[in-house]
Design a protein around this motif. Sequence first.
Motif, short mmCIF file in Angstrom:
data_model
loop_
_atom_site.label_atom_id
_atom_site.label_comp_id
_atom_site.label_asym_id
_atom_site.label_seq_id
_atom_site.Cartn_x
_atom_site.Cartn_y
_atom_site.Cartn_z
N UNK A 200 0.81 -1.21 0.00
CA UNK A 200 0.00 0.00 0.00
C UNK A 200 0.85 1.27 0.00
N UNK A 201 1.93 1.31 0.76
CA UNK A 201 2.76 2.52 0.85
C UNK A 201 3.36 2.88 -0.50
N UNK A 202 3.77 1.87 -1.27
CA UNK A 202 4.40 2.11 -2.58
C UNK A 202 3.39 2.04 -3.72
N UNK A 203 2.16 1.60 -3.42
CA UNK A 203 1.12 1.40 -4.42
C UNK A 203 1.65 0.56 -5.59
N UNK A 204 2.19 -0.61 -5.23
CA UNK A 204 2.69 -1.51 -6.29
C UNK A 204 2.43 -2.96 -5.92
N UNK A 205 2.33 -3.79 -6.94
CA UNK A 205 2.13 -5.23 -6.78
C UNK A 205 3.48 -5.92 -6.93
N UNK A 206 3.79 -6.79 -5.97
CA UNK A 206 5.03 -7.55 -6.02
C UNK A 206 4.70 -9.03 -6.01
N UNK A 207 5.10 -9.72 -7.07
CA UNK A 207 4.89 -11.17 -7.13
C UNK A 207 5.86 -11.88 -6.20
N UNK A 208 5.39 -12.95 -5.59
CA UNK A 208 6.22 -13.76 -4.72
C UNK A 208 6.76 -14.92 -5.56
N UNK A 209 7.98 -14.73 -6.08
CA UNK A 209 8.53 -15.66 -7.06
C UNK A 209 8.69 -17.10 -6.55
N UNK A 210 8.85 -17.27 -5.23
CA UNK A 210 8.98 -18.62 -4.66
C UNK A 210 7.75 -19.46 -4.93
N UNK A 211 6.62 -18.80 -5.17
CA UNK A 211 5.36 -19.53 -5.37
C UNK A 211 4.81 -19.36 -6.79
N UNK A 212 5.67 -18.97 -7.71
CA UNK A 212 5.26 -18.79 -9.10
C UNK A 212 4.67 -20.09 -9.66
N UNK A 213 3.54 -19.98 -10.31
CA UNK A 213 2.91 -21.13 -10.94
C UNK A 213 2.08 -21.97 -9.99
N UNK A 214 2.12 -21.69 -8.71
CA UNK A 214 1.39 -22.47 -7.70
C UNK A 214 -0.05 -21.96 -7.59
N UNK A 215 -1.02 -22.85 -7.65
CA UNK A 215 -2.42 -22.45 -7.48
C UNK A 215 -2.72 -22.33 -5.99
N UNK A 216 -3.02 -21.10 -5.57
CA UNK A 216 -3.23 -20.80 -4.15
C UNK A 216 -4.69 -20.45 -3.93
N UNK A 217 -5.33 -21.17 -2.99
CA UNK A 217 -6.76 -20.99 -2.77
C UNK A 217 -7.12 -20.17 -1.55
N UNK A 218 -6.31 -20.22 -0.48
CA UNK A 218 -6.72 -19.60 0.77
C UNK A 218 -5.54 -18.97 1.49
N UNK A 219 -5.81 -17.84 2.17
CA UNK A 219 -4.80 -17.12 2.92
C UNK A 219 -5.34 -16.73 4.29
N UNK A 220 -4.48 -16.78 5.32
CA UNK A 220 -4.81 -16.24 6.64
C UNK A 220 -3.53 -15.67 7.23
#
Length: 170
Positions: free
Chosen positions: A33-53
Motif C-alpha cells: 500500500x505505501x508504494x502502491x505496487x504489486x510484487x509477485x512472490x517468485x517462490x510460489x510462481x505457478x502455484x495455485x493458491x486458494x486460501x490465505x490467513x
Amino acid sequence: AASLPSSFVWDIEEDPAGDLWVATAAGLAVWQSAADRVVRQDKLAGQSIRALRFAAKEGALWIGTRDAGLLRLDVATGALTRFAHDPSQVSSLVDDRIYVLYLDGKGRLWVGTDGGLDRWDAGAFVHFPANPADPSSLSDGRVRAVLEDDAGALWVGTSGGGLNRLDPGT
C-alpha cells in the motif's frame, strides 16, 4: 511483472501494515500500500493458491494450495515452510487440497481440505474427518467454509453434507 500472476483470484488477506496478499490460480502477490505496487512472490510462481490467513502474533502468512498442501510464510524473513500429507505420519496434514483457512479466537489455525478438517496444534495436525458410522463427525469431508460464532463453536460448511456445528471443547 508489476501485475498479478493470474486474473483468477481465490482469496485476499490484509496484513497489519495494510498490505494486501492476493492468492491466485498461478501464484501469490502482495500489493504494497505505501508504494502502491504489486510484487509477485517468485517462490510460489505457478502455484495455485486458494486460501490465505495472516497470523499477526506470529508475523506469518498461512497459504493453502489447490494440491500442494499448506505453506507458512514468515513475512519478516521470507522463510517458507511446507506442510503436506504423508501417509506414514498420522499427524501430517490430512489432505493436500485446501479450500479454506481460518484462525479462531484462540489463534488456532483450522484447515479445510477435501479430506476433512484439520487443526494445527504445536507441530502436528489434529484431524476432524467425516465418518459415516459416527453421527457426531463431519457430514462430508469436503470442507469449504469455516466460521466461529460468539460461543466459540465452529460452523463448518461442506461440499455435499451441508452445515456442521463443531464444539472444539468436546
